[in-house]
Design a protein around this motif. Structure first.
Motif, mmCIF file in Angstrom:
data_model
loop_
_atom_site.group_PDB
_atom_site.id
_atom_site.type_symbol
_atom_site.label_atom_id
_atom_site.label_comp_id
_atom_site.label_asym_id
_atom_site.label_seq_id
_atom_site.Cartn_x
_atom_site.Cartn_y
_atom_site.Cartn_z
ATOM 1 N N VAL A 1 -14.656 17.414 -0.159
ATOM 2 C CA VAL A 1 -15.292 18.618 -0.694
ATOM 3 C C VAL A 1 -14.263 19.739 -0.850
ATOM 4 O O VAL A 1 -14.227 20.423 -1.876
ATOM 5 C CB VAL A 1 -16.470 19.066 0.209
ATOM 6 N N LYS A 2 -13.406 19.895 0.153
ATOM 7 C CA LYS A 2 -12.350 20.914 0.089
ATOM 8 C C LYS A 2 -11.415 20.650 -1.091
ATOM 9 O O LYS A 2 -11.088 21.577 -1.850
ATOM 10 C CB LYS A 2 -11.564 20.923 1.401
ATOM 11 N N ASP A 3 -10.989 19.410 -1.260
ATOM 12 C CA ASP A 3 -10.113 19.050 -2.378
ATOM 13 C C ASP A 3 -10.787 19.309 -3.726
ATOM 14 O O ASP A 3 -10.163 19.802 -4.661
ATOM 15 C CB ASP A 3 -9.692 17.583 -2.294
ATOM 16 N N PHE A 4 -12.076 18.988 -3.816
ATOM 17 C CA PHE A 4 -12.804 19.207 -5.062
ATOM 18 C C PHE A 4 -12.876 20.692 -5.394
ATOM 19 O O PHE A 4 -12.674 21.091 -6.540
ATOM 20 C CB PHE A 4 -14.213 18.613 -4.971
ATOM 21 N N LYS A 5 -13.161 21.510 -4.373
ATOM 22 C CA LYS A 5 -13.247 22.962 -4.605
ATOM 23 C C LYS A 5 -11.894 23.532 -5.029
ATOM 24 O O LYS A 5 -11.824 24.389 -5.899
ATOM 25 C CB LYS A 5 -13.751 23.672 -3.351
ATOM 26 N N GLU A 6 -10.820 23.053 -4.393
ATOM 27 C CA GLU A 6 -9.484 23.543 -4.750
ATOM 28 C C GLU A 6 -9.116 23.144 -6.167
ATOM 29 O O GLU A 6 -8.550 23.942 -6.914
ATOM 30 C CB GLU A 6 -8.446 23.021 -3.754
ATOM 31 N N LYS A 7 -9.426 21.925 -6.550
ATOM 32 C CA LYS A 7 -9.119 21.473 -7.912
ATOM 33 C C LYS A 7 -9.972 22.205 -8.931
ATOM 34 O O LYS A 7 -9.526 22.520 -10.027
ATOM 35 C CB LYS A 7 -9.317 19.959 -8.035
ATOM 36 N N GLY A 8 -11.232 22.472 -8.562
ATOM 37 C CA GLY A 8 -12.136 23.190 -9.466
ATOM 38 C C GLY A 8 -11.666 24.608 -9.714
ATOM 39 O O GLY A 8 -11.756 25.126 -10.823
ATOM 40 N N GLU A 9 -11.121 25.264 -8.672
ATOM 41 C CA GLU A 9 -10.621 26.630 -8.823
ATOM 42 C C GLU A 9 -9.354 26.650 -9.667
ATOM 43 O O GLU A 9 -9.105 27.592 -10.404
ATOM 44 C CB GLU A 9 -10.359 27.256 -7.448
ATOM 45 N N GLN B 1 -17.192 15.931 -10.491
ATOM 46 C CA GLN B 1 -18.285 16.049 -9.527
ATOM 47 C C GLN B 1 -18.952 14.698 -9.257
ATOM 48 O O GLN B 1 -19.362 14.422 -8.136
ATOM 49 C CB GLN B 1 -19.311 17.058 -10.031
#
Length: 163
Positions: A152-160, A82
């Motif tokens: 932001v999209k990449d971060f959310k995908e990696k977080g999931e 983050q």
């Protein structure tokens, strides 16, 4: 959004390539006019300057899209997760604000110099030269927004994937 940005990048790259070709041709004509006594051309230097400036500004805007602009990799390498996202978003914000300033002050310069002409080519208004600023600034703003959304999209995908 991605297809819009790809389209803008496509147009900017083709326009920058065209301006670069015009630049090279004008430099060649300028050399001919210096060394061939029967050829006397004054305008290639002015057109070459305009073409070079347009090439540089459109190219700079495209580099923002590809995130190949000036950046300090050391800072990006020091953060993960983050915190890295926040650093990237801050970077996109700064670049976007710079692009916004280019739009605002670029349009002021376009308006100021629109009626001015070039001595060696009176048909060419200087406003066309300054138009490179707001156009490339708009590209930088749009590309910065697109890059921020992509991060932001990449971060959310990696977080999931991790969770």
């Amino acid at each position: 959004m991605k297809s819009l940005l790809n389209g803008i990048e496509y147009v900017f790259m083709r326009a920058a390539a065209l301006f670069f070709v015009v630049f090279v041709v004008c430099i060649f004509l300028q050399l001919l006019s210096r060394y061939v006594p029967t050829i006397s051309l004054l305008w290639p230097a002015e057109i070459a300057t305009y073409a070079f400036i347009w090439t540089v500004f459109l190219g700079a805007s495209v580099m923002v899209y590809h995130q190949e602009h000036f950046k300090i990799d050391y800072v990006f390498e020091k953060f993960k997760g983050q915190a890295l996202l926040y650093v990237k978003l801050f970077s996109h914000l700064i670049i976007g604000l710079f692009g916004l300033l280019m739009i605002i002050y670029g349009f002021s310069l376009v308006q100021l110099f629109w009626e001015w002409t070039v001595n060696t080519l009176p048909q060419l208004q200087q406003g066309y030269l300054w138009l490179a600023l707001p156009i490339s600034g708009l590209g930088m703003v749009l590309f910065s927004i697109g890059n921020a959304l992509e991060d932001v999209k990449d971060f959310k995908e990696k977080g999931e994937q991790v969770g």
